[in-house]
Design a protein around this motif. Sequence first.
Motif, PDB file in Angstrom:
ATOM      1  N   LEU A   6     -13.692 -12.386  10.504  1.00 44.21           N
ATOM      2  CA  LEU A   6     -12.818 -11.074  10.400  1.00 44.21           C
ATOM      3  C   LEU A   6     -13.245 -10.475   9.045  1.00 44.21           C
ATOM      4  N   TYR A   7     -13.216 -11.340   7.942  1.00 44.15           N
ATOM      5  CA  TYR A   7     -13.699 -10.881   6.829  1.00 44.15           C
ATOM      6  C   TYR A   7     -15.231 -10.244   7.018  1.00 44.15           C
ATOM      7  N   ASN A   8     -16.133 -10.680   7.559  1.00 47.92           N
ATOM      8  CA  ASN A   8     -17.299  -9.941   7.741  1.00 47.92           C
ATOM      9  C   ASN A   8     -17.265  -8.649   8.554  1.00 47.92           C
ATOM     10  N   GLU A   9     -16.180  -8.752   9.532  1.00 48.31           N
ATOM     11  CA  GLU A   9     -15.962  -7.658  10.072  1.00 48.31           C
ATOM     12  C   GLU A   9     -15.466  -6.279   9.462  1.00 48.31           C
ATOM     13  N   ASN A  25      -6.777  -1.486  16.067  1.00 44.07           N
ATOM     14  CA  ASN A  25      -6.598  -1.788  17.588  1.00 44.07           C
ATOM     15  C   ASN A  25      -6.998  -3.281  17.854  1.00 44.07           C
ATOM     16  N   LEU A  26      -8.018  -3.843  17.132  1.00 43.18           N
ATOM     17  CA  LEU A  26      -8.523  -5.156  17.044  1.00 43.18           C
ATOM     18  C   LEU A  26      -7.647  -6.131  16.923  1.00 43.18           C
ATOM     19  N   ILE A  27      -6.736  -5.858  15.692  1.00 44.25           N
ATOM     20  CA  ILE A  27      -5.397  -6.534  15.420  1.00 44.25           C
ATOM     21  C   ILE A  27      -4.436  -6.596  16.627  1.00 44.25           C
ATOM     22  N   ILE A  28      -4.087  -5.245  17.020  1.00 40.92           N
ATOM     23  CA  ILE A  28      -3.173  -5.034  17.603  1.00 40.92           C
ATOM     24  C   ILE A  28      -3.445  -5.841  19.138  1.00 40.92           C
ATOM     25  N   ASN A  29      -4.703  -5.798  19.461  1.00 39.43           N
ATOM     26  CA  ASN A  29      -4.912  -6.691  20.663  1.00 39.43           C
ATOM     27  C   ASN A  29      -5.214  -7.929  20.505  1.00 39.43           C
ATOM     28  N   ASN A  30      -5.266  -8.351  19.288  1.00 42.64           N
ATOM     29  CA  ASN A  30      -5.498 -10.035  19.231  1.00 42.64           C
ATOM     30  C   ASN A  30      -4.369 -10.193  17.804  1.00 42.64           C
ATOM     31  N   PRO A  35      -2.281 -13.246  10.620  1.00 45.24           N
ATOM     32  CA  PRO A  35      -2.286 -14.019   9.531  1.00 45.24           C
ATOM     33  C   PRO A  35      -3.601 -14.088   8.696  1.00 45.24           C
ATOM     34  N   GLU A  36      -4.751 -13.929   9.485  1.00 45.59           N
ATOM     35  CA  GLU A  36      -5.979 -13.951   8.719  1.00 45.59           C
ATOM     36  C   GLU A  36      -6.349 -12.602   7.733  1.00 45.59           C
ATOM     37  N   LEU A  37      -5.663 -11.529   8.540  1.00 51.44           N
ATOM     38  CA  LEU A  37      -5.794 -10.371   7.754  1.00 51.44           C
ATOM     39  C   LEU A  37      -5.034 -10.242   6.592  1.00 51.44           C
ATOM     40  N   LEU A  38      -3.812 -10.705   6.609  1.00 50.33           N
ATOM     41  CA  LEU A  38      -3.025 -10.935   5.419  1.00 50.33           C
ATOM     42  C   LEU A  38      -3.614 -11.616   4.556  1.00 50.33           C
ATOM     43  N   ASN A  39      -4.200 -12.944   4.893  1.00 46.94           N
ATOM     44  CA  ASN A  39      -4.861 -13.894   3.994  1.00 46.94           C
ATOM     45  C   ASN A  39      -6.156 -12.926   3.047  1.00 46.94           C
ATOM     46  N   ILE A  40      -6.648 -12.109   3.760  1.00 46.47           N
ATOM     47  CA  ILE A  40      -7.580 -11.477   3.269  1.00 46.47           C
ATOM     48  C   ILE A  40      -7.246 -10.338   2.230  1.00 46.47           C
ATOM     49  N   LEU A  41      -6.249  -9.598   2.915  1.00 46.54           N
ATOM     50  CA  LEU A  41      -5.505  -8.625   2.101  1.00 46.54           C
ATOM     51  C   LEU A  41      -5.244  -9.228   0.550  1.00 46.54           C
ATOM     52  N   PHE A  42      -4.600 -10.491   0.662  1.00 45.48           N
ATOM     53  CA  PHE A  42      -4.119 -10.862  -0.467  1.00 45.48           C
ATOM     54  C   PHE A  42      -5.167 -11.646  -1.404  1.00 45.48           C
ATOM     55  N   LEU A  43      -6.575 -11.412  -1.040  1.00 46.98           N
ATOM     56  CA  LEU A  43      -7.589 -11.958  -2.124  1.00 46.98           C
ATOM     57  C   LEU A  43      -7.616 -10.616  -2.688  1.00 46.98           C
ATOM     58  N   VAL A  44      -6.640 -10.422  -3.850  1.00 45.61           N
ATOM     59  CA  VAL A  44      -6.488  -9.291  -4.417  1.00 45.61           C
ATOM     60  C   VAL A  44      -7.643  -8.723  -5.265  1.00 45.61           C
ATOM     61  N   ASN A  45      -8.451  -9.564  -5.768  1.00 43.48           N
ATOM     62  CA  ASN A  45      -9.549  -9.093  -6.761  1.00 43.48           C
ATOM     63  C   ASN A  45     -10.914  -8.939  -5.963  1.00 43.48           C
ATOM     64  N   ASP A  46     -10.840  -8.665  -4.305  1.00 42.75           N
ATOM     65  CA  ASP A  46     -12.039  -8.785  -3.620  1.00 42.75           C
ATOM     66  C   ASP A  46     -11.799  -7.471  -3.009  1.00 42.75           C
ATOM     67  N   LEU A  67       4.227  -6.833  12.402  1.00 45.32           N
ATOM     68  CA  LEU A  67       4.534  -7.470  10.772  1.00 45.32           C
ATOM     69  C   LEU A  67       5.724  -8.343  10.706  1.00 45.32           C
ATOM     70  N   ILE A  68       6.924  -8.343  11.739  1.00 45.52           N
ATOM     71  CA  ILE A  68       8.141  -8.861  11.566  1.00 45.52           C
ATOM     72  C   ILE A  68       7.775 -10.517  11.169  1.00 45.52           C
ATOM     73  N   PRO A  69       6.913 -11.017  12.146  1.00 46.31           N
ATOM     74  CA  PRO A  69       6.956 -12.787  11.591  1.00 46.31           C
ATOM     75  C   PRO A  69       6.224 -12.844  10.236  1.00 46.31           C
ATOM     76  N   TYR A  70       5.625 -11.816   9.563  1.00 51.72           N
ATOM     77  CA  TYR A  70       5.122 -12.204   8.443  1.00 51.72           C
ATOM     78  C   TYR A  70       5.515 -11.149   7.291  1.00 51.72           C
ATOM     79  N   LEU A  71       6.915 -10.770   7.549  1.00 57.75           N
ATOM     80  CA  LEU A  71       7.790 -10.004   6.462  1.00 57.75           C
ATOM     81  C   LEU A  71       7.904 -10.897   5.084  1.00 57.75           C
ATOM     82  N   ASP A  72       7.765 -12.049   5.157  1.00 55.68           N
ATOM     83  CA  ASP A  72       8.356 -12.892   4.147  1.00 55.68           C
ATOM     84  C   ASP A  72       6.800 -12.888   3.311  1.00 55.68           C
ATOM     85  N   THR A  73       5.927 -13.504   3.987  1.00 51.98           N
ATOM     86  CA  THR A  73       4.568 -13.474   3.198  1.00 51.98           C
ATOM     87  C   THR A  73       4.062 -12.062   2.848  1.00 51.98           C
TER      88      THR A  73
END
Length: 187
Positions: A6-9, A25-30, A35-46, A67-73
């Motif tokens: 996902l990072y490479n994509e 749409n890739l995320i919506i369909n998968n 969670p991986e998208l959020l992990n990448i988002l929070f690599l805040v210096n990248d 986003l509901i299951p990930y609102l805390d994160t």
Amino acid sequence: MTKDQLYNELNYVNHSREKRIYYANLIINNPELLPELLNILFLVNDKVSCRAAWVLEFMCGDKLEYLIPYLDTFTLNMHKVHLDSAVRPIAKICEYLVKAFYSKKTNKIQTALKPIYIERIVEVCFDYMINDEKIAPKAYSMNTLYLLGRDIDWIHPELVMILERDFQMQSSGFKARAKHILKKIKK
């Protein structure tokens, strides 16, 4: 798809609407990739974290309830985001959440957006208002705070103070949005 894949994509995401929609749409369909998208988002210096933010914003524009299951994160980590092109989507997602919360149309966000999440949104929006951010995050934050201030009594006086204090030093875009928000508050 792994986090690395996902990072490479995400390297292929650019400012074009087509690319952002394609990857949203890739995320919506998968949704298992969220969670991986959020992990990448929070690599805040990248710089790729900005691209993850763009994709998340477009996904939330279409399927905010994902986003509901990930609102805390999300709400726990959003204040760490500092690159300009990632801050704007974070502010926009906060606005999406609060608009959905106050929507007249019943939706899942209204029960999922717990007081702690609202508190974190208020905090990050006020940070955007007082820090040296660009106009877009400030504009989204003004609107978010305006909406929340209808129920949380201390928000409007604080927001008015910031808007009036910063009015002369800000851009014409800020001034236009600030006038609009101040007018709504004073009704």
